[in-house]
Motif scaffolding. Sequence first.
Motif, PDB file in Angstrom:
ATOM      1  N   ASN A   1      61.570  68.449  14.210  1.00  0.00           N
ATOM      2  CA  ASN A   1      61.929  69.118  15.464  1.00  0.00           C
ATOM      3  C   ASN A   1      63.359  69.660  15.356  1.00  0.00           C
ATOM      4  O   ASN A   1      63.631  70.802  15.752  1.00  0.00           O
ATOM      5  CB  ASN A   1      61.789  68.112  16.615  1.00  0.00           C
ATOM      6  CG  ASN A   1      61.782  68.765  17.982  1.00  0.00           C
ATOM      7  OD1 ASN A   1      62.702  68.582  18.764  1.00  0.00           O
ATOM      8  ND2 ASN A   1      60.737  69.543  18.272  1.00  0.00           N
TER       9      ASN A   1
ATOM     10  N   ASP B   1      66.817  72.389  22.611  1.00  0.00           N
ATOM     11  CA  ASP B   1      66.711  70.929  22.562  1.00  0.00           C
ATOM     12  C   ASP B   1      65.748  70.545  21.444  1.00  0.00           C
ATOM     13  O   ASP B   1      64.530  70.532  21.626  1.00  0.00           O
ATOM     14  CB  ASP B   1      66.227  70.423  23.936  1.00  0.00           C
ATOM     15  CG  ASP B   1      65.777  68.967  23.889  1.00  0.00           C
ATOM     16  OD1 ASP B   1      66.017  68.291  22.870  1.00  0.00           O
ATOM     17  OD2 ASP B   1      65.178  68.510  24.880  1.00  0.00           O
ATOM     18  N   GLY B   2      66.345  70.206  20.303  1.00  0.00           N
ATOM     19  CA  GLY B   2      65.547  69.823  19.138  1.00  0.00           C
ATOM     20  C   GLY B   2      65.842  68.395  18.711  1.00  0.00           C
ATOM     21  O   GLY B   2      65.906  68.086  17.526  1.00  0.00           O
ATOM     22  N   LEU B   3      66.045  67.513  19.683  1.00  0.00           N
ATOM     23  CA  LEU B   3      66.379  66.117  19.347  1.00  0.00           C
ATOM     24  C   LEU B   3      65.169  65.401  18.767  1.00  0.00           C
ATOM     25  O   LEU B   3      65.260  64.703  17.770  1.00  0.00           O
ATOM     26  CB  LEU B   3      66.877  65.384  20.599  1.00  0.00           C
ATOM     27  CG  LEU B   3      68.242  65.855  21.128  1.00  0.00           C
ATOM     28  CD1 LEU B   3      68.553  65.220  22.473  1.00  0.00           C
ATOM     29  CD2 LEU B   3      69.333  65.526  20.110  1.00  0.00           C
ATOM     30  N   VAL B   4      64.041  65.560  19.405  1.00  0.00           N
ATOM     31  CA  VAL B   4      62.829  64.897  18.925  1.00  0.00           C
ATOM     32  C   VAL B   4      61.611  65.636  19.486  1.00  0.00           C
ATOM     33  O   VAL B   4      61.665  66.196  20.581  1.00  0.00           O
ATOM     34  CB  VAL B   4      62.849  63.390  19.290  1.00  0.00           C
ATOM     35  CG1 VAL B   4      62.915  63.176  20.778  1.00  0.00           C
ATOM     36  CG2 VAL B   4      61.686  62.631  18.706  1.00  0.00           C
TER      37      VAL B   4
ATOM     38  N   VAL C   1      62.344  72.510  22.363  1.00  0.00           N
ATOM     39  CA  VAL C   1      61.638  72.819  21.125  1.00  0.00           C
ATOM     40  C   VAL C   1      60.399  71.923  21.053  1.00  0.00           C
ATOM     41  O   VAL C   1      60.523  70.695  20.973  1.00  0.00           O
ATOM     42  CB  VAL C   1      62.548  72.567  19.900  1.00  0.00           C
ATOM     43  CG1 VAL C   1      61.800  72.903  18.608  1.00  0.00           C
ATOM     44  CG2 VAL C   1      63.836  73.378  20.015  1.00  0.00           C
TER      45      VAL C   1
ATOM     46  N   VAL D   1      58.592  70.090  22.727  1.00  0.00           N
ATOM     47  CA  VAL D   1      58.500  69.298  23.977  1.00  0.00           C
ATOM     48  C   VAL D   1      59.915  68.977  24.425  1.00  0.00           C
ATOM     49  O   VAL D   1      60.817  68.930  23.587  1.00  0.00           O
ATOM     50  CB  VAL D   1      57.733  67.966  23.770  1.00  0.00           C
ATOM     51  CG1 VAL D   1      56.285  68.192  23.390  1.00  0.00           C
ATOM     52  CG2 VAL D   1      58.426  67.095  22.734  1.00  0.00           C
ATOM     53  N   PRO D   2      60.144  68.735  25.710  1.00  0.00           N
ATOM     54  CA  PRO D   2      61.461  68.219  26.104  1.00  0.00           C
ATOM     55  C   PRO D   2      61.652  66.854  25.422  1.00  0.00           C
ATOM     56  O   PRO D   2      60.784  65.986  25.524  1.00  0.00           O
ATOM     57  CB  PRO D   2      61.350  68.074  27.629  1.00  0.00           C
ATOM     58  CG  PRO D   2      60.228  68.986  28.033  1.00  0.00           C
ATOM     59  CD  PRO D   2      59.262  68.936  26.877  1.00  0.00           C
ATOM     60  N   SER D   3      62.767  66.707  24.722  1.00  0.00           N
ATOM     61  CA  SER D   3      62.974  65.478  23.946  1.00  0.00           C
ATOM     62  C   SER D   3      63.009  64.265  24.858  1.00  0.00           C
ATOM     63  O   SER D   3      63.717  64.257  25.865  1.00  0.00           O
ATOM     64  CB  SER D   3      64.295  65.570  23.174  1.00  0.00           C
ATOM     65  OG  SER D   3      64.264  66.691  22.326  1.00  0.00           O
TER      66      SER D   3
END
Length: 552
Positions: free
Chosen positions: A96, A161-164, A203, A205-207
């Motif tokens: 992600n 938002d590419g945290l997870v 990204v 899904v919302p992390s």
Amino acid sequence: MIEAWTADEIRAAEKPLLDAGTPLMDRAARALARTALADVARRRSAGSSPRLRLAGALGSDGVPGPGRVRPPRRHGVSRNAAHGARAVLLVGAGNNGGDALFAGAHLARSGMRVTAFLVASAVHAEGLAALEAAGGEVIARSELRVPVVVEQVAAADVVLDGLVGVGSRGALRPPSGGIVRALVESRAAAEATGAPWPWVIAVDVPSGIGVDDGSVPGPVLPADRTLTFGAHKPGLLLPPAAHVAGVVEVADVGLGAAQGPQVPGTLRMEEADAAAVLRVPGVRDHKYTRGVVGVVAGTEKYPGAGVLVAAGAVRSGAGMVRALGPTTVTDRILTRHPEVVTAGGRVQSWVLGPGIPSDGSDAGQDRRVYGALAAVTGVLDAEVTGGVVPAVIDAGAMAMLEHRLPEIAVLTPHAGELAELMRGLGHEVDRADIEAEPVRWARAAQRATGATVLLKGAVTVIVGSGVTFAQAEAPAWLATAGAGDVLAGLLGTLLAARADDVLADPSLTSRVAAAAVVLHGRAGALASGGGPVSATDVADALPRVIADVLAR
Ligand SMILES: NC(=O)C1=CN([C@@H]2O[C@H](COP(=O)(O)OP(=O)(O)OC[C@H]3O[C@@H](n4cnc5c(N)ncnc54)[C@H](OP(=O)(O)O)[C@@H]3O)[C@@H](O)[C@H]2O)[C@@H](O)CC1
Ligand SMILES: Nc1ncnc2c1ncn2[C@@H]1O[C@H](COP(=O)(O)OP(=O)(O)O)[C@@H](O)[C@H]1O
Ligand SMILES: [K+]
């Protein structure tokens, strides 16, 4: 029909493609960059006040953002339009984060100033190299300071938002959790003061959401848009996570040829699917073949509920509506709807309970509800019904359940009523617990009672055996007294029209219930037109909505 794929189903689908060298991440990153460029350009041309940001999330027909699903669009936007804009990437350890880094590289090459905050010491190496080669700034985990992230985000035009993504497990852990919590506070402060705040694109899904169950176990940065890859995920459709996903768009990365879920567990019904549920009368039909809806709703204390159930049933095309109750109720129903019959007789569906308090104050209505329930559950073949028929069990009738219900019975609680029902079944829950985990509790109620469960809310969930529909077409204006009574009447009509089919295949019940929610939400939106709406307005809009849905 929108079918959501769970994280495991997505992984199973992408595996053969990845094994064959299909560049899924490259496709995802390009789609992400195109979307970010288009959104920034659009916001720049429109201005970026919080109000406009909200308007962007609303869509042209005024249907609200949360949980809303849009078909993919083409973005024919000039790169120059976003030149000099600032993008912040929140980058986690997995793919992600890789998507965000590669997308950031495209954005940097398009002239954006890109800063990536890495929340892990090791992130997607090729993505990182690509961003650095494109001139993006990178803040390593060791240099990460929460106030700096907040400051940079507040000054940005767009955040990825590419945290997870689908690899998420539980609430966001440190440092991601702390960063997101601080950003959520900063966003709330900006909203309160009218200060600008960037456009947030989640990204995939919302992390931090429960990808498969729609839970929100910890802090989540609410997105204005979620660009999800390949297919919807259940968490993007189900509440409460659907409320932080913004406008959901699917980027086609080529999973289409892959095997999707064998039996999709989470669905969102679209207008065409609702139209397919409706039974359009033909030349051989008469009022009895079209279906008679029996209504036991309203009491001296709450007579209006009887009128509104009748309105929902009549306006959605019942062959006949029979309303049973004290004359204070039936007289009012007849005044508004002279076509209603107030004598007993056979029905093809029941609507039981609206406007009937659970305090036993109207013995006559209670007796009628018990009689009909006995018929619905097959406990006794009540003389008023002539046999087992599908039923809508709402409000006070939910307190009168003595037997396990069949799937053809639909319970229609709001969160407070579901809490009461579950307390009656021995669970220590209140309204807030239900609102925090609506899907879990709706499923628990379905298992415990045997009935189909329709839990009302901004996203209404309908749970049948093995399937959950999540419907989000209603504007928040629909949250008004009596709107649920209209829904009960409308659902009674749809069930009566399809009674034979529902009895032959009880799993059809949840589909019919979802169709009723689609029509109800659409009627709410049409009657509202962006402003207040009364329950009566919603009922009055039903003929137009049904005609429109059938004409598409
Ligand atoms: N399907 C497709 O078509 C395509 C899919 N693609 C993309 O791949 C993504 C899936 O990537 P993925 O498998 O690497 O997992 P991802 O979501 O990055 O998470 C794993 C990392 O997160 C961490 N982590 C977990 N929970 C956490 C928490 N609560 N709080 C903090 N951290 C947490 C976890 O750490 P761990 O728990 O292992 O210690 C691990 O480091 C998918 O969402 C999509 O964006 C595209 O590239 C191509 C097209
Ligand atoms: N925030 C919201 N956004 C959209 N629709 C909502 C929202 N809150 C409630 N609704 C819908 O409004 C209706 C209210 O029904 P209900 O609570 O049963 O009211 P009543 O019992 O007074 O008829 C339901 O269809 C529900 O799904
Ligand atoms: K994400």
